[in-house]
Design an enzyme around this catalytic site. Structure first.
Site, PDB file in Angstrom:
ATOM      1  N   PHE A   1      -9.342  -7.391  12.893  1.00 50.80           N
ATOM      2  CA  PHE A   1      -7.952  -6.965  12.800  1.00 50.80           C
ATOM      3  C   PHE A   1      -7.027  -8.172  12.778  1.00 50.80           C
ATOM      4  O   PHE A   1      -7.094  -9.031  13.647  1.00 50.80           O
ATOM      5  CB  PHE A   1      -7.601  -6.050  13.973  1.00 50.80           C
ATOM      6  CG  PHE A   1      -6.298  -5.354  13.785  1.00 50.80           C
ATOM      7  CD1 PHE A   1      -6.195  -4.259  12.943  1.00 50.80           C
ATOM      8  CD2 PHE A   1      -5.150  -5.807  14.428  1.00 50.80           C
ATOM      9  CE1 PHE A   1      -4.976  -3.617  12.745  1.00 50.80           C
ATOM     10  CE2 PHE A   1      -3.929  -5.172  14.232  1.00 50.80           C
ATOM     11  CZ  PHE A   1      -3.856  -4.079  13.394  1.00 50.80           C
TER      12      PHE A   1
ATOM     13  N   GLU B   1      -0.763  -4.383  -2.825  1.00 41.57           N
ATOM     14  CA  GLU B   1      -1.143  -3.992  -1.458  1.00 41.57           C
ATOM     15  C   GLU B   1      -1.178  -5.215  -0.556  1.00 41.57           C
ATOM     16  O   GLU B   1      -1.468  -6.325  -1.015  1.00 41.57           O
ATOM     17  CB  GLU B   1      -2.543  -3.357  -1.474  1.00 41.57           C
ATOM     18  CG  GLU B   1      -2.553  -1.863  -1.723  1.00 41.57           C
ATOM     19  CD  GLU B   1      -2.204  -1.058  -0.475  1.00 41.57           C
ATOM     20  OE1 GLU B   1      -1.600  -1.613   0.461  1.00 41.57           O
ATOM     21  OE2 GLU B   1      -2.523   0.133  -0.455  1.00 41.57           O
ATOM     22  N   ASP B   2      -0.926  -5.019   0.716  1.00 39.59           N
ATOM     23  CA  ASP B   2      -1.087  -6.101   1.695  1.00 39.59           C
ATOM     24  C   ASP B   2      -2.559  -6.333   2.002  1.00 39.59           C
ATOM     25  O   ASP B   2      -3.028  -7.460   2.027  1.00 39.59           O
ATOM     26  CB  ASP B   2      -0.308  -5.809   2.988  1.00 39.59           C
ATOM     27  CG  ASP B   2      -0.579  -4.410   3.535  1.00 39.59           C
ATOM     28  OD1 ASP B   2      -1.281  -3.613   2.881  1.00 39.59           O
ATOM     29  OD2 ASP B   2      -0.070  -4.113   4.633  1.00 39.59           O
TER      30      ASP B   2
ATOM     31  N   ASP C   1      -8.772  -2.244   3.115  1.00 39.98           N
ATOM     32  CA  ASP C   1      -9.783  -2.183   4.177  1.00 39.98           C
ATOM     33  C   ASP C   1     -10.866  -1.195   3.720  1.00 39.98           C
ATOM     34  O   ASP C   1     -11.737  -1.549   2.930  1.00 39.98           O
ATOM     35  CB  ASP C   1      -9.061  -1.775   5.469  1.00 39.98           C
ATOM     36  CG  ASP C   1      -9.957  -1.768   6.682  1.00 39.98           C
ATOM     37  OD1 ASP C   1     -11.159  -2.016   6.551  1.00 39.98           O
ATOM     38  OD2 ASP C   1      -9.453  -1.507   7.797  1.00 39.98           O
TER      39      ASP C   1
ATOM     40  N   ARG D   1       4.888  -8.304  11.693  1.00 41.48           N
ATOM     41  CA  ARG D   1       5.067  -8.371  10.233  1.00 41.48           C
ATOM     42  C   ARG D   1       5.803  -9.629   9.799  1.00 41.48           C
ATOM     43  O   ARG D   1       5.619 -10.103   8.689  1.00 41.48           O
ATOM     44  CB  ARG D   1       5.872  -7.160   9.740  1.00 41.48           C
ATOM     45  CG  ARG D   1       5.187  -5.826   9.885  1.00 41.48           C
ATOM     46  CD  ARG D   1       5.958  -4.780   9.074  1.00 41.48           C
ATOM     47  NE  ARG D   1       5.629  -3.414   9.437  1.00 41.48           N
ATOM     48  CZ  ARG D   1       4.556  -2.756   9.001  1.00 41.48           C
ATOM     49  NH1 ARG D   1       3.703  -3.337   8.199  1.00 41.48           N
ATOM     50  NH2 ARG D   1       4.347  -1.501   9.367  1.00 41.48           N
TER      51      ARG D   1
HETATM   52  P1  IMP Z   1      -7.475   1.311   4.117  1.00 42.93           P
HETATM   53  O1  IMP Z   1      -8.551   1.486   5.162  1.00 42.93           O
HETATM   54  O2  IMP Z   1      -7.939   0.450   2.977  1.00 42.93           O
HETATM   55  O3  IMP Z   1      -6.934   2.641   3.672  1.00 42.93           O
HETATM   56  O4  IMP Z   1      -6.300   0.528   4.824  1.00 42.93           O
HETATM   57  C1  IMP Z   1      -5.267   1.274   5.366  1.00 42.93           C
HETATM   58  C2  IMP Z   1      -4.164   0.471   5.959  1.00 42.93           C
HETATM   59  O5  IMP Z   1      -4.612   0.039   7.229  1.00 42.93           O
HETATM   60  C3  IMP Z   1      -3.690  -0.792   5.282  1.00 42.93           C
HETATM   61  O6  IMP Z   1      -2.763  -0.595   4.242  1.00 42.93           O
HETATM   62  C4  IMP Z   1      -3.008  -1.476   6.455  1.00 42.93           C
HETATM   63  O7  IMP Z   1      -1.709  -0.962   6.641  1.00 42.93           O
HETATM   64  C5  IMP Z   1      -3.891  -1.074   7.615  1.00 42.93           C
HETATM   65  N1  IMP Z   1      -4.821  -2.137   7.971  1.00 42.93           N
HETATM   66  C6  IMP Z   1      -6.123  -2.287   7.647  1.00 42.93           C
HETATM   67  N2  IMP Z   1      -6.650  -3.386   8.193  1.00 42.93           N
HETATM   68  C7  IMP Z   1      -5.625  -3.976   8.883  1.00 42.93           C
HETATM   69  C8  IMP Z   1      -5.523  -5.179   9.685  1.00 42.93           C
HETATM   70  O8  IMP Z   1      -6.477  -5.970   9.868  1.00 42.93           O
HETATM   71  N3  IMP Z   1      -4.302  -5.420  10.234  1.00 42.93           N
HETATM   72  C9  IMP Z   1      -3.216  -4.610  10.072  1.00 42.93           C
HETATM   73  N4  IMP Z   1      -3.275  -3.483   9.347  1.00 42.93           N
HETATM   74  C10 IMP Z   1      -4.471  -3.174   8.754  1.00 42.93           C
END
Ligand code: IMP
Length: 178
Positions: free
Chosen positions: A156, A103-104, A107, A169
């Site tokens: 963010f 995963e990148d 969150d 990206r």
């Molecule tokens: P989750 O809340 O863990 O499901 O994260 C969902 C998705 O939100 C991640 O895979 C990212 O694509 C995006 N995301 C969450 N935080 C950031 C951020 O700080 N920058 C850019 N994308 C984010």
């Protein structure tokens, strides 16, 4: 020279340097090499955001491995639960495989939970998670995040694969919203 950059309606400032990111990625690779080399894992790269992390990480994996690329898609089906999650691109048989999700960023963990739910139905042996970035104060799921590059606050960020509305990206450093 590092400056503030504008992406659409927002401004971002330099946050984490390329050198720091690559050092953290190397640490993740070292841990995976130590822990997973006998497990013949399949790395599942979660697109789009993970492409840059996956590239840097996997170049430093020192054992033979399989690599697949997936996308998570949600749509509203007719099941009682409402939203149905599908993994696009997952064609191979993963029965009894040791999976490492790449995963990148993790969150809230909602995306990871969806991945888990789909993979569990495929009778995999084990699921490990490697992420470039983790927001520990936001993460509220039960799944262990096994290999973490850098922990950050609930702010963010863009760059290193992460986008704001599709942009950012390609940046090789991380930028944080001003
Ligand atoms: P989750 O809340 O863990 O499901 O994260 C969902 C998705 O939100 C991640 O895979 C990212 O694509 C995006 N995301 C969450 N935080 C950031 C951020 O700080 N920058 C850019 N994308 C984010």
């Amino acid at each position: 020279m590092h400056t503030i950059i504008s992406v659409k309606d927002k401004q971002f400032k330099p946050f984490i340097s390329e050198a720091s990111i690559l050092k953290a990625v190397q640490n993740v690779a070292n841990k995976i090499n130590a822990e997973m080399s006998a497990k013949n894992p399949v790395f599942l790269v979660v697109l789009n955001g993970s492409f840059m992390f996956a590239s840097d990480l996997l170049k430093n994996i020192a054992f033979p491995c399989q690599i697949s690329f997936i996308k998570v898609a949600s749509y509203h089906g007719t099941s009682s639960s409402g939203a149905v999650t599908e993994l696009i691109g997952l064609t191979e048989d993963l029965t009894n495989k040791n999976i490492v999700i790449i995963e990148d960023i993790v969150d809230t963990g909602v995306t990871l939970e969806k991945l888990y739910n789909v993979l569990m139905k495929k009778n995999v042996a084990e699921i490990k998670v490697a992420t470039a970035l983790l927001k520990p104060k936001s993460y509220n799921k039960k799944y262990p995040i096994d290999f973490v590059g850098i922990e950050i606050e609930n702010e963010f960020v863009i760059g290193y694969g992460l986008d704001y509305d599709g942009y950012g990206r390609n940046l090789k450093e991380l930028y944080i919203i001003v």
